[in-house]
Write a protein that holds these residues in place. Structure first.
Motif, short mmCIF file in Angstrom:
data_model
loop_
_atom_site.label_atom_id
_atom_site.label_comp_id
_atom_site.label_asym_id
_atom_site.label_seq_id
_atom_site.Cartn_x
_atom_site.Cartn_y
_atom_site.Cartn_z
N ARG A 1 21.09 38.82 40.94
CA ARG A 1 20.52 39.35 42.18
C ARG A 1 19.89 38.23 43.01
O ARG A 1 19.87 37.07 42.61
N ASP A 2 19.39 38.63 44.19
CA ASP A 2 18.62 37.73 45.07
C ASP A 2 19.43 36.54 45.56
O ASP A 2 18.89 35.46 45.80
N GLY A 3 20.75 36.70 45.69
CA GLY A 3 21.56 35.64 46.26
C GLY A 3 21.85 34.47 45.34
O GLY A 3 22.43 33.47 45.78
N ALA A 4 21.42 34.53 44.08
CA ALA A 4 21.70 33.43 43.16
C ALA A 4 23.20 33.33 42.89
O ALA A 4 23.91 34.33 42.93
N VAL A 5 23.67 32.13 42.64
CA VAL A 5 25.09 31.91 42.38
C VAL A 5 25.41 32.31 40.96
O VAL A 5 24.72 31.92 40.01
N ASP A 6 26.45 33.09 40.79
CA ASP A 6 26.91 33.51 39.47
C ASP A 6 27.64 32.33 38.83
O ASP A 6 28.72 31.94 39.26
N ARG A 7 27.06 31.77 37.78
CA ARG A 7 27.59 30.56 37.17
C ARG A 7 28.45 30.83 35.94
O ARG A 7 28.81 29.92 35.21
N ARG A 8 28.80 32.08 35.71
CA ARG A 8 29.73 32.36 34.62
C ARG A 8 31.12 31.82 34.96
O ARG A 8 31.42 31.51 36.12
N LEU A 9 31.97 31.69 33.95
CA LEU A 9 33.37 31.39 34.21
C LEU A 9 33.92 32.41 35.19
O LEU A 9 33.66 33.61 35.05
N HIS A 10 34.68 31.94 36.15
CA HIS A 10 35.20 32.85 37.18
C HIS A 10 36.71 33.00 36.98
O HIS A 10 37.46 32.05 37.15
N MET A 11 37.12 34.19 36.60
CA MET A 11 38.53 34.51 36.42
C MET A 11 38.92 35.62 37.39
O MET A 11 38.06 36.36 37.88
N ALA A 12 40.20 35.75 37.66
CA ALA A 12 40.67 36.76 38.60
C ALA A 12 42.03 37.27 38.19
O ALA A 12 42.75 36.63 37.41
N THR A 13 42.39 38.43 38.72
CA THR A 13 43.73 39.00 38.57
C THR A 13 44.12 39.59 39.92
O THR A 13 43.25 39.87 40.76
N PRO A 14 45.42 39.78 40.16
CA PRO A 14 45.83 40.41 41.42
C PRO A 14 45.68 41.92 41.39
O PRO A 14 45.80 42.58 42.42
N GLY A 15 45.41 42.47 40.22
CA GLY A 15 45.28 43.92 40.10
C GLY A 15 43.84 44.37 40.09
O GLY A 15 42.97 43.75 40.70
N ARG A 16 43.58 45.43 39.36
CA ARG A 16 42.24 45.99 39.30
C ARG A 16 41.27 45.00 38.66
O ARG A 16 41.59 44.37 37.66
N ARG A 17 40.08 44.88 39.26
CA ARG A 17 39.10 43.94 38.72
C ARG A 17 38.60 44.43 37.36
O ARG A 17 38.26 45.60 37.18
N ARG A 18 38.56 43.50 36.39
CA ARG A 18 38.14 43.84 35.05
C ARG A 18 36.62 43.76 34.93
O ARG A 18 35.94 43.13 35.74
#
Length: 342
Positions: free
Chosen positions: A110-127
């Motif tokens: 929250r509060d605009g902090a940057v999410d520093r977890r590993l960032h993964m993506a897919t073209p379909g539904r977000r997991r």
């Protein structure tokens, strides 16, 4: 006295692997609980005798889901982009206070902090995210493949696509440094490539069609990108000079001086220089600590002084406070050389 764990199958060669891969290789589920393995997140295991790398984790996640790929800051690190500060540090463990847990759901901070977890993506539904990994939905046509001799191949958002996405988390100065990195002229003898990763027109065209978060910031940064800056400190110095109202310097461009009799003396390619005022600036990075490079630097400085030029040197301490010490040095020499503000 407990027995040593039985060897894992040779077919399970990865430093990080999934439960499904282990079972497919014939590993008994109870074998996964032995001391030579440790769980990274649910369904992923790391060998205790190997170094866990961000790339290995991404590769394992890509094998688990063939549609998955790295995005955002994770893709930027894998591409080798010059990220500022803590953002450049690989993520191999769940970051502290990088997420919010609501019941069984893990949400961005929250509060605009940057999410520093590993960032993964897919073209379909977000997991659903985990303590280590955040998931996004990104169109697949932006995906590239990164291969290396000493690491697994991974899928990730293209360099230009990654650059556009960073507008949501980085300031303009950091984006300019990454843009400079993408468009700079590579040195074939050192890098094994002769083409830049992108051109300024390519960045402009991509930004014109970008409507995501930070799009305006990205376009502002691209307007300041130059194809001749070789490092983030050089970019920071150039931007600081312009912000302070000094003339914009040439970056890593040939410097020449015509002497009496029409002879032209080649003065190398200074990190920054102002030919009208015969001023060159060289930033002393780690490579300048080598004796051979120091000898070349001294010879080059002698040529410049003989041609009537002034050569300034800056180090890391001159980058403090928005490069204020470096700006002071340059302003003083420009005034001495005849420049007048306004």
């Amino acid at each position: 006295m407990s027995r040593a764990p039985s060897p894992l199958p040779e077919t399970l060669r990865y430093a990080i692997f999934s439960t499904a891969e282990a079972l497919a290789a014939g590993v008994d589920p109870t074998r996964l609980t032995r001391s030579d393995l440790r769980p990274l997140v649910r369904g992923l295991w790391a060998r205790a005798d190997r170094t866990v790398t961000e790339r290995e984790i991404v590769a394992a996640l890509c094998r688990v889901d063939p549609t998955a790929f790295a995005a955002g800051l994770t893709a930027a690190r894998l591409w080798g982009m010059p990220l500022p500060g803590v953002f450049s540090m690989p993520v191999t463990e769940p970051p502290r206070q990088a997420h919010v847990v609501v019941g069984s759901e893990i949400l961005p901070p929250r509060d605009g902090a940057v999410d520093r977890r590993l960032h993964m993506a897919t073209p379909g539904r977000r997991r659903q995210g985990t303590r280590l990994v955040r998931w996004s939905r990104v169109e697949a046509e932006t995906v590239g493949l990164l291969e290396a001799r000493n690491g697994p191949a991974v899928r990730l958002v293209s360099r230009v696509g990654t650059f556009l996405s960073l507008g949501a988390v980085l300031d303009v100065g950091a984006l300019v440094a990454i843009g400079d990195h993408l468009v700079r002229r590579p040195r074939q003898e050192y890098e094994g490539r002769s083409r830049p990763y992108a051109t300024i027109p390519e960045l402009v065209a991509a930004a014109d069609g970008h409507r995501g978060r930070g799009a305006r910031r990205v376009r502002e940064a691209i307007a300041q990108v130059r194809m001749s800056s070789d490092s983030p400190p050089e970019t920071a110095l150039r931007l600081a000079m312009v912000a302070a109202g000094l003339p914009e310097p040439l970056a890593n461009a040939p410097a020449r001086q015509e002497c009496a009799g029409g002879e032209v003396v080649e003065l190398g390619e200074p990190d920054l220089h102002w030919p009208q005022w015969k001023l060159a600036l060289e930033h002393e990075g780690p490579s300048h600590l080598h004796r051979r490079q120091q000898d070349r630097d001294i010879d080059r400085g002698d040529r410049r002084r003989d041609a009537g030029w002034v050569e300034l040197r800056t180090t890391a301490k001159d980058l403090r406070a928005g490069c204020a010490p470096a700006v002071t040095k340059v302003r003083r020499e420009l005034v001495r050389g005849g420049w007048r503000p306004g």
